[in-house]
Scaffold this active site. Structure first.
Site, PDB file in Angstrom:
ATOM      1  N   LEU A 228      47.418  55.590 -20.243  1.00  0.00           N
ATOM      2  CA  LEU A 228      47.543  54.133 -20.301  1.00  0.00           C
ATOM      3  C   LEU A 228      47.357  53.612 -21.719  1.00  0.00           C
ATOM      4  CD1 LEU A 228      45.525  53.388 -17.063  1.00  0.00           C
ATOM      5  CD2 LEU A 228      47.991  53.172 -17.373  1.00  0.00           C
TER       6      LEU A 228
ATOM      7  N   MET B 174      50.453  59.925 -13.408  1.00  0.00           N
ATOM      8  CA  MET B 174      50.732  60.875 -14.491  1.00  0.00           C
ATOM      9  C   MET B 174      51.187  60.190 -15.774  1.00  0.00           C
ATOM     10  SD  MET B 174      49.838  63.492 -12.883  1.00  0.00           S
ATOM     11  CE  MET B 174      50.394  64.953 -13.743  1.00  0.00           C
TER      12      MET B 174
ATOM     13  N   GLU C   3      41.464  54.998 -23.569  1.00  0.00           N
ATOM     14  CA  GLU C   3      42.828  55.290 -24.035  1.00  0.00           C
ATOM     15  C   GLU C   3      43.101  56.775 -24.231  1.00  0.00           C
ATOM     16  OE1 GLU C   3      43.697  52.625 -27.442  1.00  0.00           O
ATOM     17  OE2 GLU C   3      41.974  51.612 -26.547  1.00  0.00           O
TER      18      GLU C   3
ATOM     19  N   HIS D 275      39.701  63.495 -11.713  1.00  0.00           N
ATOM     20  CA  HIS D 275      40.289  64.657 -12.387  1.00  0.00           C
ATOM     21  C   HIS D 275      39.735  65.936 -11.747  1.00  0.00           C
ATOM     22  CE1 HIS D 275      42.189  66.907 -15.577  1.00  0.00           C
ATOM     23  NE2 HIS D 275      41.082  67.621 -15.690  1.00  0.00           N
TER      24      HIS D 275
ATOM     25  N   ASP E 154      41.811  61.809 -19.880  1.00  0.00           N
ATOM     26  CA  ASP E 154      40.668  62.325 -19.110  1.00  0.00           C
ATOM     27  C   ASP E 154      39.357  62.188 -19.887  1.00  0.00           C
ATOM     28  OD1 ASP E 154      42.397  62.991 -17.033  1.00  0.00           O
ATOM     29  OD2 ASP E 154      42.894  64.893 -17.972  1.00  0.00           O
TER      30      ASP E 154
HETATM   31  C1  GRF Z   1      44.452  65.258  -7.938  1.00  0.00           C
HETATM   32  O1  GRF Z   1      44.109  66.607  -8.084  1.00  0.00           O
HETATM   33  C2  GRF Z   1      43.737  64.420  -8.961  1.00  0.00           C
HETATM   34  O2  GRF Z   1      42.483  64.913  -9.302  1.00  0.00           O
HETATM   35  C3  GRF Z   1      44.670  64.500 -10.150  1.00  0.00           C
HETATM   36  O3  GRF Z   1      45.956  64.463  -9.596  1.00  0.00           O
HETATM   37  C4  GRF Z   1      45.913  65.005  -8.275  1.00  0.00           C
HETATM   38  C5  GRF Z   1      46.512  63.966  -7.381  1.00  0.00           C
HETATM   39  O4  GRF Z   1      46.603  64.428  -6.060  1.00  0.00           O
HETATM   40  N1  GRF Z   1      44.421  63.423 -11.086  1.00  0.00           N
HETATM   41  P1  GRF Z   1      46.955  63.410  -4.906  1.00  0.00           P
HETATM   42  O5  GRF Z   1      48.295  62.774  -5.279  1.00  0.00           O
HETATM   43  O6  GRF Z   1      45.864  62.399  -4.821  1.00  0.00           O
HETATM   44  O7  GRF Z   1      47.069  64.239  -3.677  1.00  0.00           O
END
Ligand code: GRF
Length: 204
Positions: free
Chosen positions: A97, A94, A146, A113, A149
């Site tokens: 970068l 989260m 950068e 994503h 998504d």
């Molecule tokens: C997933 O839905 C992914 O697409 C998003 O964050 C979530 C992570 O889930 N980027 P997990 O930690 O892999 O279960």
């Protein structure tokens, strides 16, 4: 991709780690021809790190408190380079970068994503899809740049939105597709038989 030995994946996560778990299981059963060289989290209490411990994989964290993004990312990049990581996979990481980090892993940095990008970038993509009323959503594996998504798209999988869907049921079905296409995309990148033309990732 790696100097004669098996390529090494680096996994970056902040939470539950179900994508990491799916990738790890595919590595363990030999469906992915690579090793997991390091699992990193910016959150010391991420359940994904506990999974790494359970799997006996090397893992770690760097406390980010009081550090700017550039400094933190520089430390993470040098940690991963020190562990000889070839391909970095964001799996629910989260943080956006920095350019410095991205430049250290050219075409070797992937993200997953839970929407069909460019629709619904950012947080709560499944909620955004429900709110918008789309009939079809899904998930996307893309190279990371950068922007949030953004970056050239490797693979997408569609998931229909059903009338009776709740956030939970829709997210569950998308997640099952995430677990499938992330491994597929990693295998493709490790094989190296792709080229990038503009935003398009093409098979060679
Ligand atoms: C997933 O839905 C992914 O697409 C998003 O964050 C979530 C992570 O889930 N980027 P997990 O930690 O892999 O279960």
């Amino acid at each position: 991709m790696n100097r004669g030995s098996r390529p090494r994946l680096g996994i970056l996560l902040s939470g539950r780690g179900s994508n990491f778990e799916a990738i790890a299981k595919n590595v363990f059963k030999g469906s992915l021809d690579c090793d997991i060289g390091f699992v990193f989290s910016n959150k010391p209490d991420a359940p994904g790190l506990e999974l790494a411990r359970k799997f006996g994989l090397p893992y770690g964290t760097i406390p980010s408190a009081g550090m700017g993004r550039a400094e933190f990312d520089a430390q993470v990049a040098s940690l991963l380079l020190g562990k000889k990581i070839d391909l970095v996979c964001l799996a629910g990481y989260m943080r956006i970068l920095s350019g410095h980090f991205v430049s250290k892993f050219p075409n070797r940095l992937l993200n997953i994503h839970p929407s069909l990008l460019p629709a619904f970038p950012g947080l709560d993509a499944q909620y955004q899809a429900l709110q918008h009323g789309v009939k079809l959503t899904g998930c996307t594996v893309h190279f990371v740049d950068e922007q949030l998504d953004s970056g050239p798209i490797l693979l997408q999988a569609p998931v229909p939105v059903l009338d009776e869907d709740t956030l939970e049921t829709l997210s569950q079905r998308i997640l099952a597709e995430e677990h499938r296409i992330y491994t597929e995309a990693i295998a493709w990148v490790l094989e190296g038989n792709f080229r990038i033309e503009g935003r398009r990732v093409l098979r060679t």
